[in-house]
Design a protein around this motif. Structure first.
Motif, PDB file in Angstrom:
ATOM      1  N   TRP A  35       8.730  73.624  55.549  1.00  0.00           N
ATOM      2  CA  TRP A  35       8.324  73.935  54.190  1.00  0.00           C
ATOM      3  C   TRP A  35       7.811  75.367  54.128  1.00  0.00           C
ATOM      4  N   TYR A  40       2.989  71.520  52.105  1.00  0.00           N
ATOM      5  CA  TYR A  40       3.258  70.280  52.823  1.00  0.00           C
ATOM      6  C   TYR A  40       3.547  69.168  51.824  1.00  0.00           C
ATOM      7  N   PRO A  41       4.485  68.271  52.150  1.00  0.00           N
ATOM      8  CA  PRO A  41       4.669  67.096  51.290  1.00  0.00           C
ATOM      9  C   PRO A  41       3.464  66.178  51.414  1.00  0.00           C
ATOM     10  N   ASP A  44       2.884  59.452  51.674  1.00  0.00           N
ATOM     11  CA  ASP A  44       2.880  58.297  50.772  1.00  0.00           C
ATOM     12  C   ASP A  44       1.581  57.520  50.904  1.00  0.00           C
ATOM     13  N   VAL A 126       3.984  68.256  39.594  1.00  0.00           N
ATOM     14  CA  VAL A 126       5.405  68.409  39.938  1.00  0.00           C
ATOM     15  C   VAL A 126       6.259  67.747  38.870  1.00  0.00           C
ATOM     16  N   GLU A 130      10.785  65.890  41.847  1.00  0.00           N
ATOM     17  CA  GLU A 130      10.204  66.770  42.851  1.00  0.00           C
ATOM     18  C   GLU A 130       9.287  65.987  43.788  1.00  0.00           C
ATOM     19  N   THR A 131       9.231  66.416  45.028  1.00  0.00           N
ATOM     20  CA  THR A 131       8.353  65.780  46.006  1.00  0.00           C
ATOM     21  C   THR A 131       6.915  66.223  45.765  1.00  0.00           C
ATOM     22  N   PRO A 132       5.988  65.301  45.580  1.00  0.00           N
ATOM     23  CA  PRO A 132       4.576  65.700  45.458  1.00  0.00           C
ATOM     24  C   PRO A 132       4.148  66.471  46.696  1.00  0.00           C
ATOM     25  N   ARG A 133       3.371  67.536  46.495  1.00  0.00           N
ATOM     26  CA  ARG A 133       3.012  68.382  47.617  1.00  0.00           C
ATOM     27  C   ARG A 133       1.570  68.864  47.485  1.00  0.00           C
TER      28      ARG A 133
END
Length: 320
Positions: A35, A40-41, A44, A126, A130-133
């Motif tokens: 990244w 960073y992602p 979960d 986001v 989109e991937t939460p980051r």
């Protein structure tokens, strides 16, 4: 209202425990970040992001050059590489990049600044798909006598190429040296605010760049939050006005992830009369987490390990 509690000190000393625990530190691996720098992602579940890795120093690089390139502050890079020369690591020297973090126990909303950690976390909104980051950057904070305040506030204004108006304390110190402080410092290389400033609702406090980047990761400011120029520019472009900012002082962090308990402590200035209260805070945190999995913890072993490696995340895996 600002939190007026005194600054926590280093988690130190012996905490009592009866049962055994297998304790291992997370070993650095040689790899590149996938990244962008400092991004960073979000996991979960849990709070663990990133991982430590190693890079090889070139002949011309200082340890501070390497730290800045990898979004690490002064204290972080020194603690991760205690035997490496600050100014001449030497060509071919392996340098550990401590790019693993436990997210602070705070709302994952807007900006979170952990004073004890000398680090800022930003949780941007986001879009769909989109991937939460989370974005995280090292910071410089207030030195002794100019403590960075605690509490919840908001961003109010963003200024590009700001002028700096030296406060009364700066003018008084200059006068004591027989010098005269200017009434205003215009934008340029002599401006300590750098090129980007984000004003907070707390009067007189800002998140800003600096013309002295070697001080990032140290307690060296007059209370404001300093960032590397490239980091504050990225934040400046991304953070909307009216974003919540949570200023916390959390010297001990712990969290479960994938069945393992992780913990992290930071070397903050020690104040003897506060030591017991901070040990008790850490104990209460671990007792709560321990109850979730019904395991026991050897607190004396944990205390010894974290004191020996401040800032390093340790995994605590119960015996089968």
């Amino acid at each position: 209202m600002l939190d007026a509690r005194p600054r926590p000190t280093r988690f130190a000393g012996t905490l009592l425990g009866l049962a055994t625990l297998v304790l291992t530190t997370l070993a650095p691996v040689a790899q590149a970040e996938e990244w962008p720098r400092g991004h960073y992602p979000l996991p979960d579940q849990g709070s663990l992001i990133g991982e430590p890795y190693t890079v090889t120093a070139s002949q011309e690089e200082t340890l501070l050059d390497i730290a800045r390139e990898h979004a690490v502050g002064y204290e972080e890079i020194r603690q991760a590489n205690p035997d490496v020369s600050l100014w001449l690591p030497g060509e071919g020297t392996e340098v550990v990049i401590p790019a693993q973090h436990l997210l602070p126990d705070a709302p994952r909303d807007g900006i979170v600044i952990n004073i004890a950690e000398l680090r800022l976390y930003y949780y941007p909104e986001v879009g769909e798909g989109e991937t939460p980051r989370v974005e995280t950057y090292p910071i410089g904070i207030g030195r002794e006598g100019f403590d960075t305040p605690l509490g919840t506030t908001r961003t109010t204004m963003k200024l590009e190429d700001p002028a700096w108006y030296p406060p009364a304390s700066v003018r008084e110190e200059a006068a004591a040296r027989g010098e005269e402080a200017p009434a205003v410092v215009p934008p340029g290389p002599d401006n300590p605010l750098g090129r980007h400033a984000i004003l907070l609702e707390i009067p007189g406090y800002l998140i800003h760049g600096t013309n002295r980047p070697d001080g990032i990761g140290m307690r060296a400011s007059r209370g404001c939050i300093r960032m590397f120029p490239e980091d504050v520019e990225a934040l400046f472009r991304s953070v909307p006005v009216d974003t919540p900012v949570h200023l916390i002082d959390q010297p001990f962090k712990a969290a479960w992830q994938d069945g393992t308990l992780y913990a992290q402590s930071f070397a903050t200035p020690e104040v003897e009369e506060q030591a017991l209260s901070h040990r008790l805070e850490a104990l209460a945190t671990l007792e709560t987490l321990k109850a979730e999995a019904e395991v026991t913890i050897d607190y004396a072993q944990l205390s010894e390990a974290l004191d020996a490696a401040p800032g390093r995340i340790v995994s605590l895996t119960p015996n089968a």
